[in-house]
Design a protein around this motif. Structure first.
Motif, PDB file in Angstrom:
ATOM      1  N   PHE A 128       0.836  -1.205   0.000  1.00  0.00           N
ATOM      2  CA  PHE A 128       0.000   0.000   0.000  1.00  0.00           C
ATOM      3  C   PHE A 128       0.871   1.255   0.000  1.00  0.00           C
ATOM      4  O   PHE A 128       0.656   2.178  -0.801  1.00  0.00           O
ATOM      5  CB  PHE A 128      -0.910  -0.031   1.232  1.00  0.00           C
ATOM      6  N   VAL A 129       1.877   1.293   0.882  1.00  0.00           N
ATOM      7  CA  VAL A 129       2.750   2.463   0.993  1.00  0.00           C
ATOM      8  C   VAL A 129       3.539   2.676  -0.294  1.00  0.00           C
ATOM      9  O   VAL A 129       3.580   3.788  -0.840  1.00  0.00           O
ATOM     10  CB  VAL A 129       3.704   2.305   2.206  1.00  0.00           C
ATOM     11  N   PHE A 130       4.160   1.609  -0.808  1.00  0.00           N
ATOM     12  CA  PHE A 130       4.949   1.750  -2.025  1.00  0.00           C
ATOM     13  C   PHE A 130       4.073   2.014  -3.244  1.00  0.00           C
ATOM     14  O   PHE A 130       4.505   2.693  -4.179  1.00  0.00           O
ATOM     15  CB  PHE A 130       5.823   0.511  -2.258  1.00  0.00           C
ATOM     16  N   GLY A 131       2.860   1.495  -3.249  1.00  0.00           N
ATOM     17  CA  GLY A 131       1.938   1.786  -4.348  1.00  0.00           C
ATOM     18  C   GLY A 131       1.636   3.273  -4.428  1.00  0.00           C
ATOM     19  O   GLY A 131       1.673   3.877  -5.508  1.00  0.00           O
ATOM     20  N   PHE A 132       1.343   3.888  -3.290  1.00  0.00           N
ATOM     21  CA  PHE A 132       1.098   5.331  -3.287  1.00  0.00           C
ATOM     22  C   PHE A 132       2.367   6.117  -3.597  1.00  0.00           C
ATOM     23  O   PHE A 132       2.327   7.116  -4.315  1.00  0.00           O
ATOM     24  CB  PHE A 132       0.519   5.782  -1.942  1.00  0.00           C
TER      25      PHE A 132
END
Length: 144
Positions: A128-132
């Protein structure tokens, strides 16, 4: 546990990265001038990310599982010490086999929760963090 956490962080970054490399493959194939070099570079990038993903998922699963089994064994030892400190009257009122069953079930739940579930939770959070992060970094580049 540290290597398991590191593997989960890298595994979380691999899946959003694959989306961008896949987009490069589609762009290279769909370009009016089919450049074999662009396609090869994108495919090699996909293979590299696949290899990194395999290693990171394995590292995450293996080392989180190893840490979970050590934690569960420590729990078993402490539980057994606590049971042995009880008075004899405690065992007179307990069901036969209840102590062993409680120890076995609780240790299994701890080990199961810390091995697979913990690693999957960390991978999901970092995905989730790296996707954003990837979206905010590459977003302007993709729209131009």
């Amino acid at each position: 546990l540290f290597l398991g956490l590191l593997g989960s962080i890298v595994a979380g970054a691999v899946l959003p990265g694959i989306n961008f490399v896949f987009g490069d493959i589609i762009d290279a194939i769909a370009s009016p001038i089919l450049s074999k070099e662009l396609v090869n570079r994108a495919v090699y990038s996909m293979l590299a990310l696949g290899g990194i993903g395999f290693v990171s998922f394995f590292t995450s699963s293996f080392f989180c599982g190893l840490a979970a089994s050590r934690i569960a064994n420590g729990f078993r030892i402490e539980y057994l010490k606590a049971v042995l400190r009880q008075d004899a009257q405690h065992f007179d009122h307990a069901e036969p086999g209840a102590v062993a069953l409680t120890l076995s079930d609780a240790a299994f739940d701890i080990q199961n929760g810390l091995s697979d579930k913990f690693a999957q939770m960390l991978q999901g959070v970092f995905q989730f963090v790296f996707g954003f992060a990837f979206a905010f970094y590459f977003g302007p580049l993709l729209t131009s």
